[in-house]
Motif scaffolding. Structure first.
Motif, mmCIF file in Angstrom:
data_model
loop_
_atom_site.group_PDB
_atom_site.id
_atom_site.type_symbol
_atom_site.label_atom_id
_atom_site.label_comp_id
_atom_site.label_asym_id
_atom_site.label_seq_id
_atom_site.Cartn_x
_atom_site.Cartn_y
_atom_site.Cartn_z
ATOM 1 N N PRO A 133 38.731 38.866 41.460
ATOM 2 C CA PRO A 133 37.260 38.849 41.540
ATOM 3 C C PRO A 133 36.650 39.777 40.485
ATOM 4 N N GLY A 134 35.544 39.350 39.929
ATOM 5 C CA GLY A 134 34.905 40.107 38.856
ATOM 6 C C GLY A 134 35.332 39.666 37.478
ATOM 7 N N SER A 135 36.222 38.656 37.395
ATOM 8 C CA SER A 135 36.691 38.151 36.104
ATOM 9 C C SER A 135 36.798 36.633 36.185
ATOM 10 N N PHE A 136 37.026 36.003 35.030
ATOM 11 C CA PHE A 136 37.138 34.550 34.978
ATOM 12 C C PHE A 136 37.991 34.156 33.773
ATOM 13 N N ASN A 137 38.394 32.900 33.762
ATOM 14 C CA ASN A 137 39.136 32.338 32.640
ATOM 15 C C ASN A 137 38.844 30.848 32.612
ATOM 16 N N ASN A 138 38.358 30.376 31.487
ATOM 17 C CA ASN A 138 37.968 28.966 31.365
ATOM 18 C C ASN A 138 38.893 28.184 30.454
ATOM 19 N N ASN A 139 40.041 28.764 30.074
ATOM 20 C CA ASN A 139 40.975 28.100 29.167
ATOM 21 C C ASN A 139 42.343 27.976 29.824
ATOM 22 N N THR A 140 43.101 26.991 29.405
ATOM 23 C CA THR A 140 44.489 26.860 29.845
ATOM 24 C C THR A 140 45.389 27.676 28.918
ATOM 25 N N PRO A 150 27.612 42.403 32.571
ATOM 26 C CA PRO A 150 26.575 42.969 33.455
ATOM 27 C C PRO A 150 25.504 41.938 33.764
ATOM 28 N N GLY A 151 25.094 41.886 35.011
ATOM 29 C CA GLY A 151 24.132 40.883 35.451
ATOM 30 C C GLY A 151 24.782 39.636 36.008
ATOM 31 N N PHE A 152 26.115 39.542 35.939
ATOM 32 C CA PHE A 152 26.853 38.391 36.438
ATOM 33 C C PHE A 152 27.956 38.874 37.373
ATOM 34 N N PHE A 153 28.477 37.970 38.205
ATOM 35 C CA PHE A 153 29.530 38.348 39.143
ATOM 36 C C PHE A 153 30.369 37.125 39.482
ATOM 37 N N SER A 154 31.579 37.371 39.988
ATOM 38 C CA SER A 154 32.431 36.328 40.568
ATOM 39 C C SER A 154 33.093 36.940 41.798
ATOM 40 N N SER A 155 32.862 36.341 42.929
ATOM 41 C CA SER A 155 33.358 36.892 44.187
ATOM 42 C C SER A 155 34.685 36.292 44.621
ATOM 43 N N GLN A 156 35.139 35.216 43.971
ATOM 44 C CA GLN A 156 36.376 34.550 44.359
ATOM 45 C C GLN A 156 37.467 34.777 43.320
ATOM 46 N N GLN A 157 38.705 34.623 43.747
ATOM 47 C CA GLN A 157 39.822 34.627 42.807
ATOM 48 C C GLN A 157 39.861 33.309 42.037
ATOM 49 N N SER A 158 40.564 33.353 40.905
ATOM 50 C CA SER A 158 40.765 32.171 40.047
ATOM 51 C C SER A 158 39.441 31.522 39.652
ATOM 52 N N SER A 159 38.429 32.334 39.364
ATOM 53 C CA SER A 159 37.129 31.791 38.945
ATOM 54 C C SER A 159 37.203 31.332 37.493
ATOM 55 N N THR A 160 36.500 30.251 37.215
ATOM 56 C CA THR A 160 36.430 29.739 35.849
ATOM 57 C C THR A 160 35.119 30.119 35.171
ATOM 58 N N ASN A 172 24.908 46.429 37.116
ATOM 59 C CA ASN A 172 24.721 47.239 35.904
ATOM 60 C C ASN A 172 26.022 47.557 35.192
ATOM 61 N N SER A 173 27.106 46.872 35.524
ATOM 62 C CA SER A 173 28.385 47.115 34.862
ATOM 63 C C SER A 173 29.122 45.795 34.734
ATOM 64 N N SER A 174 30.198 45.782 33.971
ATOM 65 C CA SER A 174 31.016 44.579 33.812
ATOM 66 C C SER A 174 32.047 44.510 34.937
ATOM 67 N N GLY A 175 32.478 43.303 35.242
ATOM 68 C CA GLY A 175 33.494 43.112 36.261
ATOM 69 C C GLY A 175 32.989 43.220 37.682
ATOM 70 N N CYS A 176 31.738 42.832 37.930
ATOM 71 C CA CYS A 176 31.185 42.914 39.288
ATOM 72 C C CYS A 176 31.710 41.754 40.133
ATOM 73 N N SER A 177 32.181 42.065 41.333
ATOM 74 C CA SER A 177 32.594 41.033 42.279
ATOM 75 C C SER A 177 31.437 40.602 43.164
ATOM 76 N N GLU A 178 30.339 41.347 43.184
ATOM 77 C CA GLU A 178 29.129 40.982 43.893
ATOM 78 C C GLU A 178 27.971 41.787 43.310
ATOM 79 N N CYS A 179 26.756 41.257 43.512
ATOM 80 C CA CYS A 179 25.557 41.950 43.038
ATOM 81 C C CYS A 179 24.970 42.792 44.167
#
Length: 343
Positions: A133-140, A150-160, A172-179
């Motif tokens: 959570p807090g990261s993503f990957n959109n490539n194979t 900052p300003g974005f988040f991902s709360s689930q694992q394996s987010s794209t 206000n920081s990078s790698g947020c799992s929630e706002c």
């Protein structure tokens, strides 16, 4: 004995020729460009028959290099299948899968790229790891994940992808799992906010509000970033919630929470303490008006009495008229109507 020695010599010669031929092979090159979700191994040069495309041991007396998915065993003089998972192949070697690729089975000829939302950052991986959570990957075939900005988040694992923060929330920081919700007295007017701004004068934001609210009627707030408004004090009025209370005029009323001063009706009333009293001219007008009304009532009563007397006289006229026809009773003249004399 001679035949057996001859076979041994032939096998040794074939083995030596095989070793020599294998030592002159160009090292295997791994093509890291995914094609149909797999990474193929380019082996140059390799001389294979149609019976050697799968992984299985065979005798070196055939004078052929080991098939892909297998390697040469010095003890048995045979080609054996690659026994460890997470490896792919080249002649005479079982090479580990590169970063971003994996292989859970042994003896395979291809490494599999990590799917979107997954990664592996070391060689010879049996499986890929989900992006936390807090990261993503959109490539194979990725060997790492990207942290949410900052300003974005991902709360689930394996987010794209990452999701922007909603109105009234910020990161206000990078790698947020929630706002996070903006603190009391502050707000975020746009999505994907990196910070919150304080409420303006005339507005407030409590713990249960998402955005700043305008102060209600009769309240004011002249400071920034407040969570509540103050009621307009007594003897003052507050025409706008973002200005200081205004002192009430001497001839007006301003209870607590007043929007505007309240005045007594001019000429007819005047302020006396907390109430309005009648002015002298108003009292005189009321006396005169009362006298006029009383006179009108008397005139109306007299007029109605006069009309009643007139109606009564009209009703009695037929009984007392002088030109009534004469009648005779027993040859004696008399009135048309009988007259009763009583006893």
């Amino acid at each position: 004995m001679e035949c057996r020695g001859l076979v041994s010599a032939i096998a040794a010669a074939c083995f030596l020729g095989l070793v020599v031929s294998q030592t002159t092979l160009t090292p295997a090159v791994m093509n890291t460009t995914p094609v149909e979700n797999v990474t193929s191994m380019t082996l140059t040069p390799v001389i294979l028959s149609s019976t050697t495309l799968s992984c299985f041991p065979f005798n070196t007396s055939a004078c052929e290099p080991c098939a892909p998915g297998s390697r040469y065993d010095n003890n048995t003089l045979l080609c054996t299948c690659c026994s460890d998972p997470g490896q792919c192949l080249s002649p005479e070697a079982c090479l580990p899968c590169t970063r971003g690729f994996h292989q859970p089975l042994a003896g395979q000829q291809q490494c599999l790229p990590c799917s979107r939302g997954f990664y592996t950052n070391f060689t010879g991986s049996l499986f890929c790891h989900p992006c936390p959570p807090g990261s993503f990957n959109n490539n194979t075939g990725a060997d790492s994940c990207t942290s949410c900005s900052p300003g974005f988040f991902s709360s689930q694992q394996s987010s794209t992808s990452c999701t922007p923060c909603a109105l009234g929330n910020f990161c206000n920081s990078s790698g947020c799992s929630e706002c996070q919700m903006c603190p009391r007295g502050t707000e975020a007017l746009q999505t994907a906010a990196k910070s919150c701004t304080p409420c303006r004068p005339g507005m407030h934001k409590g713990p249960h509000h998402t955005m700043c609210q305008i102060c209600g009627s009769g309240f004011f707030q002249i400071q920034w970033g407040q969570e509540s408004c103050d009621i307009c004090p007594e003897n003052h009025y507050c025409p706008s919630p973002d200005i200081n209370p205004i002192l009430c005029p001497n001839d007006a009323f301003c209870p607590a929470g007043s929007l505007a001063p309240g005045f007594c009706m001019e000429t007819f009333f005047h302020k006396a303490g907390d109430t309005c009293e009648l002015a002298p001219v108003t009292i005189a007008l009321l006396v005169i008006g009362g006298g006029v009304v009383l006179l009108l009532i008397i005139l109306i009563i007299l007029r109605r009495r006069k009309d009643a007397d007139r109606e009564l006289a009209v009703a009695r006229a037929p009984l007392l008229g002088k030109d009534r026809p004469q009648r005779q009773y027993y040859e004696i003249p008399g009135d048309a109507e009988p007259v009763y004399a009583g006893w």
